[in-house]
Design a protein around this motif. Structure first.
Motif: not given
Ligand code: NDP
Length: 272
Positions: A131, A150, A129, A188-189, A152, A194
């Motif tokens: 990104v 990514n 979300g 969100s790793a 996926t 991670e």
């Molecule tokens: P989502 O759950 O929508 O997306 C998570 C993403 O992280 C997916 O692309 C997923 O890959 C990937 N991912 C998760 N774990 C791993 C791993 N171990 N290795 C590789 N890829 C991984 O999360 P959001 O997009 O909502 O949030 C992402 C980050 O952004 C969070 O840390 C959030 O705190 C931060 N954020 C910060 C904001 C700010 O104002 N500073 C605002 C909004 C978010 P896959 O698609 O393959 O599952």
């Protein structure tokens, strides 16, 4: 007094009430801002109730940004492009507008830190979300190239395809090579301490590195980048304040000074 709130699940950790209270003090605006825990199945009902009782605006966080997108009566262009809404604003005609200020917040923070984007080669890690919200605003800054990687890959491709003319590329982690000026971790790793499976040699001493996440001390991704010799590192605390400032402007028509609020929030976060 005008009422605002942030809604999410969980919500206890949210720093938004501090940020908006500090903005209000600084700009002499009279408002109330609270956090509201919304049950997973109750978003529409709770949000309708908030506005029916005179609420003026909401910030929306995980996991409701897509639901907020569907809830809004009208959308800004950047919210439509993101497919997600992080700010709802009651309008004079009684309709609710949905906006997405995450990308503008990121771009503002990068520019404040004097990290230019125009003509730069940018890599974004992750395709969730957050990104989806940042790609459009990054592209508006006219980088030389913009690539999403990514785990996926299909999800990265789906985001890239929303932008015409091949302006945004998509990749797996394994295919990545170096040569980027800026690498933004939008996965969100770091939440689980991670790292995405990144190839050695991805970062050079000249690469700037930004993690959307923030916390006490550097994230796992920023620690890894420092080990690779990267000198310019930033977490996402400034983005959080900047996206809030965009929402505040949408609601109140006043732009707060973000620098003292970033400093104050940093002290609060570090104090635990
Ligand atoms: P989502 O759950 O929508 O997306 C998570 C993403 O992280 C997916 O692309 C997923 O890959 C990937 N991912 C998760 N774990 C791993 C791993 N171990 N290795 C590789 N890829 C991984 O999360 P959001 O997009 O909502 O949030 C992402 C980050 O952004 C969070 O840390 C959030 O705190 C931060 N954020 C910060 C904001 C700010 O104002 N500073 C605002 C909004 C978010 P896959 O698609 O393959 O599952």
């Amino acid at each position: 007094m005008d009422r605002y709130a942030v809604v999410g699940n969980p919500i206890a950790h949210s720093k938004s009430p501090y940020i908006h209270q500090w903005f209000a003090e600084q700009t002499g605006q009279s408002l109330m801002y609270e956090k509201i825990l919304v049950e997973m199945t109750a978003f529409d009902e709770d949000v309708s109730g908030f506005f029916a009782l005179g609420g003026k605006g909401l910030n929306v966080t995980v996991p409701f940004k897509e639901q907020a997108f569907r809830f809004a009566d009208v959308l800004t262009d950047r919210a439509r492009l993101a497919g997600a809404v992080n700010t709802l604003a009651l309008q004079n005609d009684g309709t609710v507008m949905g906006d997405n200020t995450d990308g503008a917040g990121l771009v503002a923070d990068l520019l404040v830190q004097d990290w230019p984007l125009s003509g730069r080669r940018i890599l974004v890690l992750g395709a969730g979300g957050a990104v989806r919200g940042i790609i459009g605003p990054l592209l508006e800054q006219k980088p030389e190239s913009l690539l999403i990687a990514n785990r996926t890959v299909k999800k990265a491709m789906a985001i890239a395809e929303a932008f015409p003319g091949g302006a945004v590329g998509a990749s797996s982690y394994a295919e990545l090579e170096g040569g980027f000026d800026l690498v933004i971790n939008g996965t969100s790793a770091s939440l689980a301490n991670e790292l995405p499976p990144l190839p050695a040699g991805l970062l050079g001493a000249q690469t700037a590195v930004y993690d959307l996440m923030y916390g006490v001390g550097p994230t796992a991704f920023l620690r890894w980048a420092t080990e690779q010799g990267v000198e310019r590192c930033s977490d996402g605390l400034g983005m959080l304040v900047q996206q809030a400032a965009e929402a505040f402007y949408l609601w109140r028509g006043v732009r707060p000074d973000t620098a003292p609020v970033v400093e104050r929030l940093r002290r609060l976060v570090n104090a635990g």
